[in-house]
Enzyme design. Structure first.
Site, PDB file in Angstrom:
ATOM      1  N   ASN A 176       0.872  -1.181   0.000  1.00 52.54           N
ATOM      2  CA  ASN A 176       0.000   0.000   0.000  1.00 52.54           C
ATOM      3  C   ASN A 176       0.908   1.231   0.000  1.00 52.54           C
ATOM      4  OD1 ASN A 176      -1.838   2.025   0.495  1.00 52.54           O
ATOM      5  ND2 ASN A 176      -2.285   1.403   2.608  1.00 52.54           N
ATOM      6  N   TRP A 177       1.011   1.872  -1.151  1.00 50.41           N
ATOM      7  CA  TRP A 177       1.934   3.005  -1.279  1.00 50.41           C
ATOM      8  C   TRP A 177       1.394   4.279  -0.632  1.00 50.41           C
ATOM      9  CZ3 TRP A 177       4.169   2.899  -6.992  1.00 50.41           C
ATOM     10  CH2 TRP A 177       5.043   1.799  -7.106  1.00 50.41           C
ATOM     11  N   LYS A 178       0.119   4.265  -0.260  1.00 51.14           N
ATOM     12  CA  LYS A 178      -0.519   5.470   0.319  1.00 51.14           C
ATOM     13  C   LYS A 178      -0.295   6.658  -0.617  1.00 51.14           C
ATOM     14  CE  LYS A 178      -0.066   3.302   4.774  1.00 51.14           C
ATOM     15  NZ  LYS A 178       0.071   3.415   6.205  1.00 51.14           N
ATOM     16  N   HIS A 187      -9.575   1.521   4.847  1.00 51.07           N
ATOM     17  CA  HIS A 187      -8.297   1.699   5.546  1.00 51.07           C
ATOM     18  C   HIS A 187      -8.487   2.682   6.706  1.00 51.07           C
ATOM     19  CE1 HIS A 187      -4.138   2.707   6.401  1.00 51.07           C
ATOM     20  NE2 HIS A 187      -3.821   1.583   5.789  1.00 51.07           N
ATOM     21  N   GLU A 206      -6.746   4.992   7.793  1.00 51.88           N
ATOM     22  CA  GLU A 206      -6.422   6.404   7.515  1.00 51.88           C
ATOM     23  C   GLU A 206      -7.602   7.104   6.856  1.00 51.88           C
ATOM     24  OE1 GLU A 206      -2.740   5.679   5.455  1.00 51.88           O
ATOM     25  OE2 GLU A 206      -1.767   5.184   7.346  1.00 51.88           O
ATOM     26  N   GLU A 229      -5.528  -4.615  10.603  1.00 58.61           N
ATOM     27  CA  GLU A 229      -4.466  -3.639  10.836  1.00 58.61           C
ATOM     28  C   GLU A 229      -4.774  -2.861  12.114  1.00 58.61           C
ATOM     29  OE1 GLU A 229      -2.301  -2.501   6.989  1.00 58.61           O
ATOM     30  OE2 GLU A 229      -4.044  -1.208   7.172  1.00 58.61           O
ATOM     31  N   GLY A 256       2.363   2.488  10.851  1.00 58.14           N
ATOM     32  CA  GLY A 256       3.067   3.722  10.506  1.00 58.14           C
ATOM     33  C   GLY A 256       4.215   4.072  11.430  1.00 58.14           C
ATOM     34  N   SER A 316       3.199  -2.039  10.328  1.00 58.31           N
ATOM     35  CA  SER A 316       4.662  -1.990  10.454  1.00 58.31           C
ATOM     36  C   SER A 316       5.337  -3.311  10.091  1.00 58.31           C
ATOM     37  CB  SER A 316       5.066  -1.555  11.874  1.00 58.31           C
ATOM     38  OG  SER A 316       4.585  -0.264  12.143  1.00 58.31           O
TER      39      SER A 316
HETATM   40  P1  PGA Z   1       2.905   0.451   7.611  1.00 55.58           P
HETATM   41  O1  PGA Z   1       1.446   0.698   6.980  1.00 55.58           O
HETATM   42  O2  PGA Z   1       3.398  -0.857   7.062  1.00 55.58           O
HETATM   43  O3  PGA Z   1       3.713   1.613   7.165  1.00 55.58           O
HETATM   44  O4  PGA Z   1       2.720   0.405   9.099  1.00 55.58           O
HETATM   45  C1  PGA Z   1       0.523  -0.350   6.840  1.00 55.58           C
HETATM   46  C2  PGA Z   1      -0.792   0.175   6.317  1.00 55.58           C
HETATM   47  O5  PGA Z   1      -1.281   1.189   6.826  1.00 55.58           O
HETATM   48  O6  PGA Z   1      -1.365  -0.382   5.344  1.00 55.58           O
END
Ligand code: PGA
Length: 253
Positions: free
Chosen positions: A10-12, A94, A96, A164, A170, A212
């Site tokens: 997931n590149w966000k 997600h 976020e 998650e 993050g 993470s």
């Molecule tokens: P992260 O993000 O691996 O940087 O913790 C995971 C995610 O939010 O999909």
């Protein structure tokens, strides 16, 4: 769904330009073909979908898509649009996005729209706080039931769950999650889905871990945690790290 480990990057909202996106993607593609026992998926920002495109060894996913297929919805893109760029997967819910106000109701509509386009849905669920008493399980159940409560049976093979825990995601993660805890959560998720839609669905639905994940802890979640795959944020932008995770997953399959 094949019995491969599913490793999703997931590149966000990264990287900032198309040449970096192409560069990272091509580095991953050039080695991913070696890992036959892994389903590799990259979810870039949607603006990069047309320049990456699906390829035999790396599939493409979108990070979000609105539930209407077209119309007066400024700034949105639809599942039908992302599908037209050979996208196979869609992340929904997600944390976020939930944090910015995405409700269970909205998530449920997005899931249905994506399923109709024959996209594979990766439904993200997760609790904000870690707690030792299991109170968060109630929230996980609610996120699962409101997301998947009324989807027709014919779509079950298009569903993937990603657990998650928000507190483990993050660079601001408060704590580190453990494979043992994930193993327990995975079984809980499967039980909820079996109660909802039958044992077959509960047994077969893949449950990924995200929070993470990097080359150092991937093996623990895949082996001890029995994860069916991983949802990887930061490490998916570092080709050498992501490829290492693919290699580990291939050895664990
Ligand atoms: P992260 O993000 O691996 O940087 O913790 C995971 C995610 O939010 O999909």
């Amino acid at each position: 769904m094949p019995n491969k480990k599913i490793i999703v990057g997931n590149w966000k909202m990264n990287p900032t330009g198309p040449s970096d996106a192409k560069h990272i993607f091509s580095k991953i593609v050039s080695t991913a073909s070696r890992f036959k026992k892994v389903e590799t998926v990259i979810c870039p920002p949607s603006i990069f979908l047309p320049i990456l495109g699906n390829n035999k060894s790396v599939k493409i996913g979108a990070q979000d898509a609105f539930y209407e297929s077209s119309g007066p919805f400024t700034g949105f893109i639809s599942s039908a649009m992302v599908k037209s760029f050979q996208t196979e997967y869609l992340l929904v819910g997600h944390s976020e996005r939930r944090r910015l106000g995405e409700t269970d109701e909205l998530i449920s509509k997005k899931i249905k729209a994506g399923l109709k386009q024959r996209l594979k849905i990766i439904l993200c669920i997760g609790e904000e706080q870690s707690d030792e008493n299991g109170i968060y399980l109630k929230l996980l159940r609610q996120q699962l039931l409101s997301g998947l409560g009324d989807i027709p049976k014919k779509y079950f093979d298009q569903i993937i769950i990603a657990h998650e825990p928000v507190w483990a995601i993050g660079s601001f993660a408060k704590e580190v999650d453990t494979p043992e805890r994930f193993q327990h959560n995975r079984l809980f998720i499967k039980k909820v889905l079996a109660d909802l839609a039958g044992k077959k669905f509960g047994v077969s639905v893949p449950v990924l871990y995200g929070g993470s994940v990097g080359p150092k802890n991937a093996q623990g979640f895949l082996e001890t945690g029995e994860a069916d795959g991983l949802l990887v944020g930061r490490s998916s932008l570092i080709p050498v790290d992501f490829v290492k995770i693919l290699e580990i997953a291939n050895a664990c399959s």
